[in-house]
Design a protein around this motif. Sequence first.
Motif, short mmCIF file in Angstrom:
data_model
loop_
_atom_site.label_atom_id
_atom_site.label_comp_id
_atom_site.label_asym_id
_atom_site.label_seq_id
_atom_site.Cartn_x
_atom_site.Cartn_y
_atom_site.Cartn_z
N ALA A 236 0.87 -1.19 0.00
CA ALA A 236 0.00 0.00 0.00
C ALA A 236 0.90 1.23 0.00
CB ALA A 236 -0.93 -0.01 1.20
N SER A 238 0.50 4.39 -0.58
CA SER A 238 0.02 5.61 0.08
C SER A 238 -0.04 5.45 1.59
CB SER A 238 -1.35 6.00 -0.47
OG SER A 238 -1.28 6.29 -1.84
N ARG A 239 -0.53 4.27 2.03
CA ARG A 239 -0.73 4.07 3.47
C ARG A 239 0.59 3.99 4.22
NH1 ARG A 239 -3.56 -1.38 4.95
NH2 ARG A 239 -4.96 -0.59 3.31
N TYR A 240 1.60 3.33 3.62
CA TYR A 240 2.85 3.10 4.33
C TYR A 240 3.97 4.05 3.90
CZ TYR A 240 0.52 -1.23 5.67
OH TYR A 240 -0.37 -2.14 6.17
N ASP A 245 3.04 8.87 6.68
CA ASP A 245 2.76 8.36 8.02
C ASP A 245 3.98 7.57 8.47
OD1 ASP A 245 1.84 7.15 10.33
OD2 ASP A 245 -0.19 6.88 9.55
N ALA A 248 3.27 4.33 10.55
CA ALA A 248 2.79 3.20 9.75
C ALA A 248 3.93 2.58 8.95
CB ALA A 248 1.67 3.66 8.82
N TYR A 364 -3.36 12.11 6.16
CA TYR A 364 -4.73 11.66 6.46
C TYR A 364 -5.69 12.83 6.26
CZ TYR A 364 -8.73 9.81 9.00
OH TYR A 364 -9.99 9.39 9.36
#
Length: 734
Positions: A236, A238-240, A245, A248, A364
């Motif tokens: 992921a 974008s998420r990691y 972030d 994360a 976020y």
Amino acid sequence: MDKRGDRRRRAAGTTRPRAAASDPSAGHGRLRIWIRRLFLWGVALALLAALFLGIAVAFAARSLPSFYQLQATQNAQTIVVRARDGTVIVELGPSYGEWLSSGEIPDVMKDAMIAVEDRRFYSHPGVDPYGLARALYTSITDDRRVSATSTITQQLARNVFLNSNRTLDRKLREAILALALEWKFSKQQILELYLNKVYFGGGAYGIDSASRKFFSHPGTELSVAEAAIIAGLVKAPSRYSPTADVDAAVARAEVVLRLMQEQGFISPAQASVDVSAVRLKEDPSQNSVRYFTDWALPQLDLLLPETFEPIEVWTTIDVGMQAAASAAIKSHAPGGAQGALVSLDRDGAILALVGGTDYVQTNYNRATNAMRQPGSSWKLFVYLAALEAGYKPEDRVVDTPVTIGGWSPRNSSGRNSGETNLRTAFAYSINTVAAQLGNEVGFGTVASMARRFGITSPITTNPSMVLGTNEVRLIDMTRAFAALSAGGASVEPYGIVKVTSSGGEVLYRHEQQRSTQLIPDYVTAGILDLLQAAVQTGTGRAAQIGRPVAGKTGTTSSNKDGYFVGFSSGITTGVWMGRDDNRAVGGLQGGRAPAQAFAAYMRYAVKDRPIEEFQTELKLPEWQTEPDDEYLYGDPDDYYYVDEQGNLIEPGRGVGPLEDGIVLPGSGRPAPDDDGGRSPIPPPARRAVPAPPAPPVGRGEDGEPQAVDDNFLDRALGRQREPAPPPPDGLPRR
């Protein structure tokens, strides 16, 4: 028995049934025959399927480009995003860095990728049968969807030749191409292609580009911890992403290190490296407009057909307003708290969108994704329901302690003010009045009103919902208020105006959706009256900007959330402030920091727009302006009525209410359904009938008897008469 005995018995017709007919072994024999047949058919079908698969793989392998052609081909898309005035606000596209050969790629990077993405990479033929079987078993036993089972080779096939659609056809083609890649290229070549082409987020393709983006050095110098961070991004991006972030990214990297140790790629000492100590490169190009592009650009998958050609996306964002919004949130958000802002034009165009105080620190998006309680700004829907039910801003209400279903709301001031009117109760956000109104119109009615205005999140209908205990998105609340700015018509937020190719061809153009009138005009006028009072004299005074403003504050329990949503001159803006961990923020109230940020932004946003006054004059429907039927039928004393027993009652001599609950003249009792004119159902019409000929009560100028007296005729015809002389003896005066 001998054979001759059997023959004799058959000849005599006395042959006994064969023992085999009742022998269970006969049934077992037939079962074995069918199992053998099914097995042979299965083998035949499997061989046939394998033949077809082999032919498909062979054809695919022959059609594949060479290794050097794949090395030179880059198929990622570049996107230029423009503001409403054509200014380029961000350029998104591929960054490839240097191509690293298999020998130049650090072994720790290869090991990290294999450990987390495909532990049997060196043993499977492109598709991992064991991994697929385990995923299917897990799906069946745990009642879940089939988890991702793509090998590194399948991922390479998808990234280079296919799209990411989750369809069976795409998965089958992906598997065939993976087998073809394994047939044509070596494992080292496949891993080299993969590590130079896989997407790691932020526009970075390949490990060299990712290393330079995140760590400011080439991919040949990656450490164990850095390799773990990069390998963790594939799942992921974008998420990691470590620039989005950090926590994360670190947590994901620690998972990679654990897998590397379990599979023997690194020692326990290497696995215990402090990933959080890795120095990340700062990215000054990131700014608050990325909150908007993160929300808007994924919509291209729905708006456009699949394409890899460069495109330009023209958006609704106003550069100046975006900068003013970002500055307003940063300067007014309390210490340790986050803030978000959404600003809509009256047609739904997003003029500014801020999802947090610092995009580089965290991407976020609190404006479009965060679910938080709106507090008293939710009372908008309570009062809309009350106004639609017949209340008016001047109607008297009572601020007094109440208990509804065991719930006893309290006012923020800690006291009750007694009798007041609806306007004041809304302006000062009196909780007890909102609770009474919600209970009267129905909590389900309030929820339906919120749905009507575009609230999409779950809504509970317990009594406390009138105070904003349901969690909502800021963009949805802003949309609801924007509908009132648009005169009570529905508003659909949008951010993309058009999309063009690099050659100027229009690939998509936004078409304004048909608007729906959500509430009657008199309800719109009434709520505008209340919203304007909240800013002029109530809890939202900090939102004043020197021109008419309508809005509502909201504060949740323990000051965890602060809300202000309002509009002026056609621009609607919603502001939220609070902490991501939902802890209390000292002194946070909707009427303070959020209202102040609203005012700071709106002074800039409306500076070039004309001043607009709100239309608050109530033009009530007939059922509110005509509480009874005297307007239609005149004075009830001038009509004859039929009582419950069917008796004809002379004018002015009513004896009681009719059976439909309407009071007849002279009854002296109110109608049982009288609610002070606030019932949304118009009062039923009286059963009045024109008076039939009555006994002579006087004589006209011609001396003949007349059915009704002159006074009635004068009132009916609007005539003025001189006082009548005394009546003749024996005739009563009416």
